[in-house]
Write a protein that holds these residues in place. Structure first.
Motif: not given
Length: 161
Positions: A73-77, A89-92, A115-117, A148-153
């Protein structure tokens, strides 16, 4: 005429071998080419996300699964923060069985989620891991994980290229 036909048949059969080899660099370059077509800034390779993508791929190989969620059940993140990437934000994207970057990217661009990622303005960074074969046993082609990601800070000293 017969020679021309034979040459066309040989070229058509050999064509897949002329595509570019799937590497982290070829995947990032191809994703960025699509992003440029849509007026989006390029994704930057972030070594923290590269580390997380490789650990993710290792986990799938070690536990013999392929999917966005692990059997427990672990997420990819879950691999992002331990790698030092605190994300907003994160995606895979996952893919298996591909031989060339061109076919891989064509497939992803035909899939709404992938495509959206690739085209998301929310993502700034990415990390790519590639392995020959599959994670659940012998397989043809390559398996690919893109985080994929965008850092918090955002950290100006971050391991980005």
């Amino acid at each position: 005429m017969r020679r021309l036909y034979l040459a066309v048949v040989i070229a058509a059969v050999a064509l897949p071998s002329f595509g570019s080899e799937i590497t982290p660099q070829s995947v990032i370059a191809s994703m960025n080419a699509y992003r440029q077509q849509y007026g989006l800034p390029p994704l930057r390779e972030d070594q923290r996300l590269v580390k997380a993508a490789n650990q993710r791929l290792d986990d799938m190989e070690n536990l013999d699964y392929w999917g966005h969620e692990s059997p427990d059940g672990r997420s990819p993140f879950v691999w992002l923060k331990p790698a030092g990437y605190d994300y907003q934000y994160a995606g895979e994207n996952l893919a298996a069985g591909f031989e060339t970057t061109e076919v891989l990217m064509s497939s992803w661009m035909e899939s709404p989620g992938h495509r959206s990622n690739i085209l998301s303005p929310l993502y700034e960074d990415c990390g790519v891991a590639v392995v020959d074969g599959g994670t659940t046993g012998p397989a043809e082609g390559r398996s690919i994980v893109v985080l994929f990601g965008r850092p918090k800070n955002p950290d100006p000293k971050a391991a980005r290229k």
